[in-house]
Scaffold this motif. Structure first.
Motif, PDB file in Angstrom:
ATOM      1  N   GLU A  83     -10.236  -0.796  -1.845  1.00  0.00           N
ATOM      2  CA  GLU A  83      -9.266  -0.346  -0.852  1.00  0.00           C
ATOM      3  C   GLU A  83      -7.946  -1.087  -1.051  1.00  0.00           C
ATOM      4  O   GLU A  83      -7.930  -2.312  -1.178  1.00  0.00           O
ATOM      5  N   ILE A  84      -6.867  -0.332  -1.138  1.00  0.00           N
ATOM      6  CA  ILE A  84      -5.550  -0.948  -1.255  1.00  0.00           C
ATOM      7  C   ILE A  84      -5.147  -1.400   0.137  1.00  0.00           C
ATOM      8  O   ILE A  84      -4.921  -0.589   1.024  1.00  0.00           O
ATOM      9  N   SER A  85      -5.105  -2.698   0.321  1.00  0.00           N
ATOM     10  CA  SER A  85      -4.829  -3.236   1.651  1.00  0.00           C
ATOM     11  C   SER A  85      -3.336  -3.185   1.963  1.00  0.00           C
ATOM     12  O   SER A  85      -2.509  -2.925   1.099  1.00  0.00           O
ATOM     13  N   ILE A 100       2.626   1.876  -3.388  1.00  0.00           N
ATOM     14  CA  ILE A 100       1.700   2.365  -4.421  1.00  0.00           C
ATOM     15  C   ILE A 100       1.283   3.802  -4.138  1.00  0.00           C
ATOM     16  O   ILE A 100       1.269   4.644  -5.047  1.00  0.00           O
ATOM     17  N   ALA A 140      -8.269   3.817  -6.984  1.00  0.00           N
ATOM     18  CA  ALA A 140      -8.149   2.399  -6.647  1.00  0.00           C
ATOM     19  C   ALA A 140      -9.541   1.807  -6.751  1.00  0.00           C
ATOM     20  O   ALA A 140     -10.498   2.372  -6.218  1.00  0.00           O
ATOM     21  N   ILE A 180      -0.879  -6.452  -9.113  1.00  0.00           N
ATOM     22  CA  ILE A 180      -1.267  -5.042  -9.057  1.00  0.00           C
ATOM     23  C   ILE A 180      -1.434  -4.585 -10.500  1.00  0.00           C
ATOM     24  O   ILE A 180      -0.466  -4.603 -11.269  1.00  0.00           O
ATOM     25  N   ARG A 231       0.827  -1.214   0.000  1.00  0.00           N
ATOM     26  CA  ARG A 231       0.000   0.000   0.000  1.00  0.00           C
ATOM     27  C   ARG A 231       0.861   1.264   0.000  1.00  0.00           C
ATOM     28  O   ARG A 231       0.634   2.178  -0.792  1.00  0.00           O
ATOM     29  N   ILE A 269      -6.358   1.503 -10.490  1.00  0.00           N
ATOM     30  CA  ILE A 269      -5.397   0.593  -9.883  1.00  0.00           C
ATOM     31  C   ILE A 269      -6.181  -0.462  -9.115  1.00  0.00           C
ATOM     32  O   ILE A 269      -7.081  -0.131  -8.332  1.00  0.00           O
ATOM     33  N   SER A 270      -5.860  -1.727  -9.364  1.00  0.00           N
ATOM     34  CA  SER A 270      -6.525  -2.809  -8.634  1.00  0.00           C
ATOM     35  C   SER A 270      -5.478  -3.798  -8.132  1.00  0.00           C
ATOM     36  O   SER A 270      -4.386  -3.908  -8.689  1.00  0.00           O
ATOM     37  N   ILE A 271      -5.847  -4.479  -7.051  1.00  0.00           N
ATOM     38  CA  ILE A 271      -4.959  -5.470  -6.442  1.00  0.00           C
ATOM     39  C   ILE A 271      -5.733  -6.770  -6.278  1.00  0.00           C
ATOM     40  O   ILE A 271      -6.885  -6.768  -5.835  1.00  0.00           O
TER      41      ILE A 271
END
Length: 161
Positions: free
Chosen positions: A38-40, A15, A35, A85, A12, A74-76
């Motif tokens: 939520e970017i964990s 990024i 994002a 990512i 996180r 942006i995705s995770i």
């Protein structure tokens, strides 16, 4: 010895700092970076400084080649061995025949040869990620945009332990 000082760090922060470093360029084109969830604080194997450079380069390219007032997503996704990512833009895209060339040193597409850049950024991204036992891929539709996916290990490589 660990690759480039790599260790288990929360992705996180890496990024978010990359996003902060390109925020002004995005704002100048009225481009929003979001994002998709939520970017964990998932920890992955990487070198904070160098992996941040990877994300900065991908984001700068997305901004440079996307139209004004567009969105970069942006995705995770945490997979079994890697965390993926992805950075998706609605830029000019990449021609099918150029997929294998874009990660080569000094390669510049004919579509962007007059744009600012040296053709070294994606090459360095690939080298950094390979050194961290990760990888980078791209999916693109010419004229519609690209999705660059970075894969980082969810644990320290066996030979590093």
């Amino acid at each position: 010895m660990q690759a480039l000082g790599a260790d288990m760090y929360p992705i996180r922060n890496t990024i978010m700092q990359a996003m902060d470093s390109v925020a002004l360029k995005a704002a100048n084109k009225d481009i929003e970076i979001i994002a998709t969830e939520e970017i964990s604080d998932v920890k992955v194997y990487h070198n904070f400084k160098w992996t941040r450079e990877v994300f900065e380069n991908i984001l700068e390219n997305a901004i440079k080649y996307s139209p004004c007032k567009s969105i970069i997503k942006i995705s995770i996704e945490q997979l079994e061995t890697y965390t993926k990512i992805s950075i998706e833009d609605s830029g000019i895209g990449i021609r099918d025949e150029e997929y294998v060339k874009i990660f080569q040193r000094f390669y510049r597409s004919k579509d962007v040869e007059n744009a600012e850049g040296s053709g070294i950024g994606l090459y360095l991204c690939r080298l950094i990620l390979e050194n961290e036992k990760g990888s980078i891929t791209v999916k693109s539709q010419y004229g519609k945009g690209s999705v660059f996916s970075v894969f980082l290990l969810n644990s320290i490589p066996q030979q590093q332990k």
